[in-house]
Design an enzyme around this catalytic site. Sequence first.
Site, PDB file in Angstrom:
ATOM      1  N   ARG A  23       7.741  15.866 -35.914  1.00 15.10           N
ATOM      2  CA  ARG A  23       7.736  15.464 -34.509  1.00 15.10           C
ATOM      3  C   ARG A  23       6.463  15.927 -33.819  1.00 15.10           C
ATOM      4  NH1 ARG A  23      12.415  17.390 -30.447  1.00 15.10           N
ATOM      5  NH2 ARG A  23      13.607  15.942 -31.754  1.00 15.10           N
ATOM      6  N   THR A  39      -9.005   8.973   3.944  1.00 12.19           N
ATOM      7  CA  THR A  39      -8.757   7.810   3.102  1.00 12.19           C
ATOM      8  C   THR A  39      -7.613   8.164   2.166  1.00 12.19           C
ATOM      9  OG1 THR A  39      -9.797   6.182   1.650  1.00 12.19           O
ATOM     10  CG2 THR A  39     -10.378   8.485   1.293  1.00 12.19           C
ATOM     11  N   SER A  79      -6.498   3.447 -11.040  1.00  7.28           N
ATOM     12  CA  SER A  79      -5.236   3.901 -10.466  1.00  7.28           C
ATOM     13  C   SER A  79      -4.053   3.764 -11.413  1.00  7.28           C
ATOM     14  CB  SER A  79      -4.952   3.137  -9.177  1.00  7.28           C
ATOM     15  OG  SER A  79      -3.712   3.532  -8.628  1.00  7.28           O
ATOM     16  N   SER A 107      18.822  14.185 -44.363  1.00  9.60           N
ATOM     17  CA  SER A 107      18.710  12.758 -44.672  1.00  9.60           C
ATOM     18  C   SER A 107      20.091  12.137 -44.653  1.00  9.60           C
ATOM     19  CB  SER A 107      18.064  12.555 -46.052  1.00  9.60           C
ATOM     20  OG  SER A 107      18.204  11.223 -46.492  1.00  9.60           O
ATOM     21  N   HIS A 136      -9.821  21.450 -51.119  1.00  7.58           N
ATOM     22  CA  HIS A 136      -9.627  20.092 -51.638  1.00  7.58           C
ATOM     23  C   HIS A 136      -8.163  19.857 -52.024  1.00  7.58           C
ATOM     24  CE1 HIS A 136     -14.032  20.167 -51.961  1.00  7.58           C
ATOM     25  NE2 HIS A 136     -13.869  21.332 -52.546  1.00  7.58           N
ATOM     26  N   HIS A 173       0.864  -1.188   0.000  1.00 10.56           N
ATOM     27  CA  HIS A 173       0.000   0.000   0.000  1.00 10.56           C
ATOM     28  C   HIS A 173       0.897   1.232   0.000  1.00 10.56           C
ATOM     29  CE1 HIS A 173      -3.185   2.812   1.000  1.00 10.56           C
ATOM     30  NE2 HIS A 173      -4.079   1.828   0.904  1.00 10.56           N
ATOM     31  N   ASP A 174       0.912   1.951  -1.127  1.00 12.33           N
ATOM     32  CA  ASP A 174       1.875   3.041  -1.259  1.00 12.33           C
ATOM     33  C   ASP A 174       1.585   4.204  -0.317  1.00 12.33           C
ATOM     34  OD1 ASP A 174      -0.411   3.729  -2.672  1.00 12.33           O
ATOM     35  OD2 ASP A 174       0.674   4.724  -4.300  1.00 12.33           O
TER      36      ASP A 174
END
Length: 511
Positions: free
Chosen positions: A326, A134, A357, A312, A182, A109-110
């Site tokens: 990118r 909680t 989670s 290239s 177009h 349990h973290d």
Amino acid sequence: MAGNADQQKILELQQELQKLQKLQAQGNPFDTYQTSLTTRYCSVEMSTLFSQRSRHSTWRKLWLGLAESEKALGLEAITEQALDEMRAHLVVTDSDFEVARIEEKKRRHDVMAHVHAFGVVAPAAAGIIHVGSTSCFVTDNAELILMRDALDLLLKRLAKVIRNLSAFAMEWKGEPTLAYTHLQPAQLITVGKRAAQWVQDLMIDLENIEQVRNGLKFRGAQGTTGTQASFLEIFQGDSSKCDKLNELLCEKFGFPGCYDVSTQTYTRKVDLVVANAVAGLGATAQKICGDIRHLAAWKEIEEPFEASQIGSSAMAYKRNPMRSERVYSLARELMSKPASFANTLSDQWAERTLDDSAIRRIDIPETFLLAEAILLGLDNISNGLVVYPKRIQARVLEELPFMITESIIMKMVAHGASRQDTHEEIRVLSHQAGSVVKNEGKPNDLVSRIQRTEFFKPIWSQLDGMLRPELYIGRSVEIVEKYCGAGSPVEKKLAPYMKYIAETATAELNV
């Protein structure tokens, strides 16, 4: 002797293996998977924001804020010594992480592992850390804080891109260029007019992201199913103190209020709304970079290309639009995120299931890291666009004879000709000229054909004066000035961001 050599070789191999294992234990980046978002595409600022130290230190701030608020509302078990020790250890150290790692291995349990680690360095507070809460008190509230801060960073970066492109639009507001519908040549616009359209889309993104950022609320202290039952017990049935607790927490962490209804979590609808706004930026970026890639193929406009840059590995002459490619690629991934958030929301059965989670640990940071990487790319591109006016003019003149046909029809009608008859004459000659261009590779000779056709004799003397591109850009200049110039909507919207824009250098990209 051979045996000794073999033993020496084995010893050397063992030493190399030990070195490798040591490097792996230290998390050497070349030996473990690293996301390219944090190692290649994003800023240190955004990467740090979503780091484990940032997240878990935010948890500690939340635990401190809760304890301070509970003490202010009369919880006597919380001492000043406890608060002082918590304040002294708000940043999670490497040794704290190790303590939490060992504890989580035992407890699975973290949150409780980090409660334990915090208690180790703040022993006077060990018994009151997390009281009444909680796990979602820290996990959900921390995510809201991180998302808010990430949105603030995105907004500043987006404003800078808008500023770059609006200045570009103003600079090139009067340069006639081919428009395309177009992806076929259509009536002329200007270089600046096209850029103004990009700006408007980004402005819509800015407004949408501002709206979701300003609409973010806090989860606050709501208990295990959102009823505040545990806090009602702490405050001996005093509902007003439950309300006051959340008021204090919102004040401490800079939120206007809490969501009116919570389950164990704040509703995952919030994540979807945020993701939709941020992902809209991806669609805009892909549209802009798609246009730039086409313009680069036509040799009209290019993104920045450095003197020693290689386009290239095989074709040395190439100037590939790698920055735009990118951004285009990252945008594709960003646009996919809302679907994941929608699925997470729809699968939250009743008051909550934990299948939200693991995916949110990936989706939330990646959404913002992707968006920032896109904006850094757009900043770099938009601040260094290279325009080739002569090439643009040459392409305009290739198509201009077709562009003036509508004006020719209007002028012929003014001389008493039938519009339908004129349209048919123009249609026939246009197709003949187009055939010469396509089938024979010769220049567009439509104007000379018109000058040889007796039907058009009434306007022969006007034809040469009609071949001026600036006559066919409509209100392009005025449109750009009204939208991007002094006193424009763009100028007004960017006013709150101008200090950041003025102080921030153009993004450098790892290429």
